[in-house]
Design an enzyme around this catalytic site. Structure first.
Site, PDB file in Angstrom:
ATOM      1  N   LYS A   1      -6.832  -5.144  -2.712  1.00 55.56           N
ATOM      2  CA  LYS A   1      -7.592  -5.463  -1.492  1.00 55.56           C
ATOM      3  C   LYS A   1      -8.458  -4.277  -1.113  1.00 55.56           C
ATOM      4  O   LYS A   1      -8.268  -3.180  -1.636  1.00 55.56           O
ATOM      5  CB  LYS A   1      -6.632  -5.806  -0.353  1.00 55.56           C
ATOM      6  CG  LYS A   1      -5.793  -4.631   0.119  1.00 55.56           C
ATOM      7  CD  LYS A   1      -4.753  -5.100   1.114  1.00 55.56           C
ATOM      8  CE  LYS A   1      -4.028  -3.957   1.781  1.00 55.56           C
ATOM      9  NZ  LYS A   1      -4.872  -3.038   2.544  1.00 55.56           N
TER      10      LYS A   1
ATOM     11  N   CYS B   1      -1.998  -1.974   8.080  1.00 54.62           N
ATOM     12  CA  CYS B   1      -2.026  -2.986   7.020  1.00 54.62           C
ATOM     13  C   CYS B   1      -0.745  -3.813   6.954  1.00 54.62           C
ATOM     14  O   CYS B   1      -0.796  -5.003   6.620  1.00 54.62           O
ATOM     15  CB  CYS B   1      -2.344  -2.328   5.682  1.00 54.62           C
ATOM     16  SG  CYS B   1      -4.070  -1.779   5.600  1.00 54.62           S
TER      17      CYS B   1
ATOM     18  N   HIS C   1     -10.530   0.928  -2.718  1.00 53.44           N
ATOM     19  CA  HIS C   1     -11.876   0.936  -2.148  1.00 53.44           C
ATOM     20  C   HIS C   1     -12.924   1.498  -3.100  1.00 53.44           C
ATOM     21  O   HIS C   1     -12.689   2.535  -3.736  1.00 53.44           O
ATOM     22  CB  HIS C   1     -11.909   1.804  -0.886  1.00 53.44           C
ATOM     23  CG  HIS C   1     -11.086   1.289   0.246  1.00 53.44           C
ATOM     24  ND1 HIS C   1     -11.100  -0.032   0.630  1.00 53.44           N
ATOM     25  CD2 HIS C   1     -10.243   1.920   1.104  1.00 53.44           C
ATOM     26  CE1 HIS C   1     -10.293  -0.180   1.677  1.00 53.44           C
ATOM     27  NE2 HIS C   1      -9.749   0.970   1.979  1.00 53.44           N
TER      28      HIS C   1
ATOM     29  N   ASP D   1      -4.603  -0.741  -1.596  1.00 57.12           N
ATOM     30  CA  ASP D   1      -5.930  -0.528  -1.058  1.00 57.12           C
ATOM     31  C   ASP D   1      -6.747   0.058  -2.218  1.00 57.12           C
ATOM     32  O   ASP D   1      -6.316   1.016  -2.863  1.00 57.12           O
ATOM     33  CB  ASP D   1      -5.814   0.503   0.086  1.00 57.12           C
ATOM     34  CG  ASP D   1      -6.628   0.137   1.303  1.00 57.12           C
ATOM     35  OD1 ASP D   1      -7.081  -1.022   1.417  1.00 57.12           O
ATOM     36  OD2 ASP D   1      -6.815   1.023   2.165  1.00 57.12           O
TER      37      ASP D   1
ATOM     38  N   HIS E   1     -10.518   7.030   1.554  1.00 59.34           N
ATOM     39  CA  HIS E   1      -9.143   7.014   1.039  1.00 59.34           C
ATOM     40  C   HIS E   1      -9.024   5.925  -0.030  1.00 59.34           C
ATOM     41  O   HIS E   1      -9.804   4.979  -0.046  1.00 59.34           O
ATOM     42  CB  HIS E   1      -8.142   6.739   2.167  1.00 59.34           C
ATOM     43  CG  HIS E   1      -8.357   5.408   2.821  1.00 59.34           C
ATOM     44  ND1 HIS E   1      -9.328   5.206   3.781  1.00 59.34           N
ATOM     45  CD2 HIS E   1      -7.772   4.202   2.634  1.00 59.34           C
ATOM     46  CE1 HIS E   1      -9.313   3.939   4.161  1.00 59.34           C
ATOM     47  NE2 HIS E   1      -8.382   3.305   3.473  1.00 59.34           N
TER      48      HIS E   1
ATOM     49  N   ASP F   1       0.787  -1.245   0.000  1.00 57.35           N
ATOM     50  CA  ASP F   1       0.000   0.000   0.000  1.00 57.35           C
ATOM     51  C   ASP F   1       0.817   1.292   0.000  1.00 57.35           C
ATOM     52  O   ASP F   1       0.479   2.235   0.734  1.00 57.35           O
ATOM     53  CB  ASP F   1      -0.959   0.013   1.204  1.00 57.35           C
ATOM     54  CG  ASP F   1      -1.952  -1.131   1.206  1.00 57.35           C
ATOM     55  OD1 ASP F   1      -1.835  -2.038   0.354  1.00 57.35           O
ATOM     56  OD2 ASP F   1      -2.835  -1.144   2.088  1.00 57.35           O
TER      57      ASP F   1
HETATM   58 ZN   LIG Z   1      -8.277   1.277   3.438  1.00 60.59          ZN
END
Ligand SMILES: [Zn+2]
Length: 195
Positions: A108, A147, A66, A64, A83, A22
């Site tokens: 993810k 993470c 999202h 990440d 984020h 990340d």
């Molecule tokens: Zn996140």
């Protein structure tokens, strides 16, 4: 090299893998969920990437990623400001991260029912590492206390010999970072000082 630490990656060998967690704009200063000095990991991890290429070992890079209204977001019942929204500039990897074209990208944080802090959570990454015959995994990235912590502990749970590149990670808070390092070390993660 500061503190007598060796150059990163000298000890990489077949059977190893490098996992970068990340390292995205939103987790760096100026981003939506900035980790203090988060961009400080970039030159360190670039050295490890070059070492991994020299050693011919595979490189995995998680993100990440999202959707809007992700359950980890404030306003959707979660603890974090929005984020790393899919397709947004903040979700991009840090522009100074120098990656060869054949790195394996791991996505993810795409689920609507729960967050996935770990790069192993529901991604199938453990299966891929087994297929790639990776037994020893070197991990760096952001954030140490969230993470990276979850990823490293899942890597151990997958039976890997896990080494944390401590110069290549940063915590959101120093206290939580220290706690994460303690939990990792206790669990059997090697905390590596090489830069
Ligand atoms: Zn996140």
């Amino acid at each position: 090299m500061a503190g007598g630490a060796g150059a990163g990656g000298e000890e990489l060998r077949p059977g190893d893998g490098l996992l970068i967690v990340d390292v995205q704009r939103d987790f760096c200063p100026g981003g939506a969920l900035p980790v203090p000095e988060g961009d400080g990991v970039v030159p360190v991890l670039n050295r490890w990437v070059r070492a991994a290429q020299r050693a011919g070992i595979p490189i995995y890079v998680s993100r990440d990623w999202h959707p809007h209204r992700h359950p980890s977001f404030e306003g959707s019942g979660g603890p974090w400001p929005p984020h790393c929204i899919q397709g947004s500039p903040g979700a991009e990897l840090h522009p100074d991260l120098e990656l060869p074209p054949d790195v394996v990208h791991v996505v993810k944080g795409v689920r609507f029912d729960r967050d996935q802090l770990s790069a192993f959570d529901g991604t199938g990454l453990a299966s891929l590492l087994a297929r790639d015959a990776v037994r020893r995994l070197w991990v760096g990235g952001l954030a140490l206390d969230v993470c990276v912590r979850a990823t490293v502990l899942d890597a151990l749970g997958a039976g890997l010999d896990v080494h944390l590149i401590v110069a290549g990670t940063r915590p959101i808070t120093d206290a939580d970072g220290r706690e994460a390092l303690g939990i990792m070390a206790e669990a059997g993660v090697r905390i590596e000082e090489q830069e």
